[in-house]
Design a protein around this motif. Structure first.
Motif, PDB file in Angstrom:
ATOM      1  N   LEU A  90     -23.910  52.048  55.610  1.00 41.98           N
ATOM      2  CA  LEU A  90     -23.295  52.128  54.313  1.00 41.98           C
ATOM      3  C   LEU A  90     -24.898  52.893  54.448  1.00 41.98           C
ATOM      4  CD1 LEU A  90     -24.417  48.940  53.129  1.00 41.98           C
ATOM      5  CD2 LEU A  90     -23.013  49.885  52.021  1.00 41.98           C
ATOM      6  N   ASP A  91     -25.725  53.351  55.313  1.00 44.38           N
ATOM      7  CA  ASP A  91     -25.944  55.051  54.997  1.00 44.38           C
ATOM      8  C   ASP A  91     -25.182  55.905  55.531  1.00 44.38           C
ATOM      9  OD1 ASP A  91     -28.601  54.145  55.492  1.00 44.38           O
ATOM     10  OD2 ASP A  91     -29.447  53.598  57.663  1.00 44.38           O
ATOM     11  N   GLY A  92     -24.526  56.014  56.396  1.00 49.95           N
ATOM     12  CA  GLY A  92     -23.518  56.900  55.964  1.00 49.95           C
ATOM     13  C   GLY A  92     -22.789  57.065  54.831  1.00 49.95           C
ATOM     14  N   PRO A 186     -32.901  65.883  49.983  1.00 46.39           N
ATOM     15  CA  PRO A 186     -33.770  65.055  50.430  1.00 46.39           C
ATOM     16  C   PRO A 186     -34.418  63.935  49.510  1.00 46.39           C
ATOM     17  CG  PRO A 186     -34.598  67.502  51.363  1.00 46.39           C
ATOM     18  CD  PRO A 186     -33.526  67.514  50.010  1.00 46.39           C
ATOM     19  N   GLU A 187     -34.510  63.911  48.600  1.00 53.85           N
ATOM     20  CA  GLU A 187     -34.952  62.934  48.162  1.00 53.85           C
ATOM     21  C   GLU A 187     -34.036  61.536  47.355  1.00 53.85           C
ATOM     22  OE1 GLU A 187     -38.495  60.535  45.244  1.00 53.85           O
ATOM     23  OE2 GLU A 187     -38.218  62.522  47.643  1.00 53.85           O
ATOM     24  N   LEU A 188     -33.290  62.519  47.250  1.00 53.49           N
ATOM     25  CA  LEU A 188     -31.705  61.858  47.360  1.00 53.49           C
ATOM     26  C   LEU A 188     -31.538  60.647  48.711  1.00 53.49           C
ATOM     27  CD1 LEU A 188     -29.195  63.844  45.080  1.00 53.49           C
ATOM     28  CD2 LEU A 188     -30.424  61.902  44.785  1.00 53.49           C
ATOM     29  N   GLU A 189     -32.018  61.508  49.563  1.00 53.71           N
ATOM     30  CA  GLU A 189     -31.075  60.720  50.674  1.00 53.71           C
ATOM     31  C   GLU A 189     -32.302  59.994  51.272  1.00 53.71           C
ATOM     32  OE1 GLU A 189     -31.875  64.010  53.666  1.00 53.71           O
ATOM     33  OE2 GLU A 189     -29.062  64.569  53.699  1.00 53.71           O
ATOM     34  N   ARG A 190     -33.725  60.421  50.650  1.00 53.76           N
ATOM     35  CA  ARG A 190     -34.749  58.925  50.368  1.00 53.76           C
ATOM     36  C   ARG A 190     -34.299  57.676  49.736  1.00 53.76           C
ATOM     37  NH1 ARG A 190     -39.121  57.069  48.466  1.00 53.76           N
ATOM     38  NH2 ARG A 190     -38.435  58.181  46.704  1.00 53.76           N
ATOM     39  N   ILE A 191     -34.444  57.769  48.739  1.00 56.01           N
ATOM     40  CA  ILE A 191     -33.952  56.846  47.643  1.00 56.01           C
ATOM     41  C   ILE A 191     -32.559  56.157  48.486  1.00 56.01           C
ATOM     42  CG2 ILE A 191     -32.901  55.889  45.083  1.00 56.01           C
ATOM     43  CD1 ILE A 191     -34.682  59.131  44.733  1.00 56.01           C
TER      44      ILE A 191
END
Length: 209
Positions: A90-92, A186-191
């Motif tokens: 899911l992360d990928g 970066p913010e989208l990746e954190r979310i």
């Protein structure tokens, strides 16, 4: 390879390249804001040639989206199904989507579908049906992956596959809209990472016997 005309003379365009340029224009301007003149300039094809090759604006958009879906399927589904760990898969998957959503010269462009045609879905039955089908494909993709994880005891046997898939789909839609609104990568990746962790926790990941 370039398309050939009925007379055997090569046309001055490559179908895949032209559709890719058209989709980029739709993503930049939105569906309503994109005219045939914009598409003609983007594809470097005269309007009569553009219409003869692909049809009207709706037909161009639908063909461009179909190409995008085909081209991105291996990358997207590979991230989701090739990784044995559900959490890593899911992360990928979501990091790959964020990369797509973050494309753009000066700002993120969002999803080639959700960020472009949601406003037209109620007014145009054909576009509405395409959007509905796209949402269904997303739900089905997640259901299949969650079912695999449940069968492999990464999730409890009582896991509500539909509910987890719907939460993951909702995350995907949220990321698409946030990207369209200008949220930085970066913010989208954190979310994405935080949301996946919370969804898996709610689903009972790690608690299966």
């Amino acid at each position: 390879m370039k398309e050939k005309s009925a007379r055997g003379r090569p046309r001055q365009y490559d179908t895949k390249t032209a559709l890719g340029a058209a989709l980029l224009e739709f993503r930049r301007r939105g569906y309503t804001g994109t005219s045939l003149d914009h598409l003609s300039e983007a594809t470097k094809m005269a309007r009569p040639s553009l219409y003869a090759a692909f049809g009207n604006k709706r037909a161009i958009y639908l063909r461009a989206v179909a190409q995008y879906v085909e081209d991105s399927a291996e990358r997207r589904d590979g991230a989701l199904f090739d990784e044995p760990s559900l959490a890593a898969a899911l992360d990928g998957y979501f990091l790959a989507l964020v990369a797509i959503y973050s494309e753009g010269d000066d700002r993120p462009l969002g999803c080639p579908m959700l960020s472009v045609i949601t406003g037209e879905a109620t007014a145009d039955p054909v576009i509405g049906a395409e959007l509905f089908a796209a949402l269904g494909r997303t739900d089905a993709r997640f259901r299949d992956r969650i079912a695999v994880a449940r069968d492999e005891a990464q999730l409890p046997p009582t896991t509500d596959i539909d509910a987890v898939a719907e939460m993951l789909s909702a995350l995907q839609h949220s990321l698409a809209q946030r990207a369209r609104a200008g949220t930085a990568r970066p913010e989208l990746e954190r979310i994405a990472r935080n949301s996946v962790a919370l969804i898996l926790k709610a689903a009972g990941a790690g608690t299966a016997p």
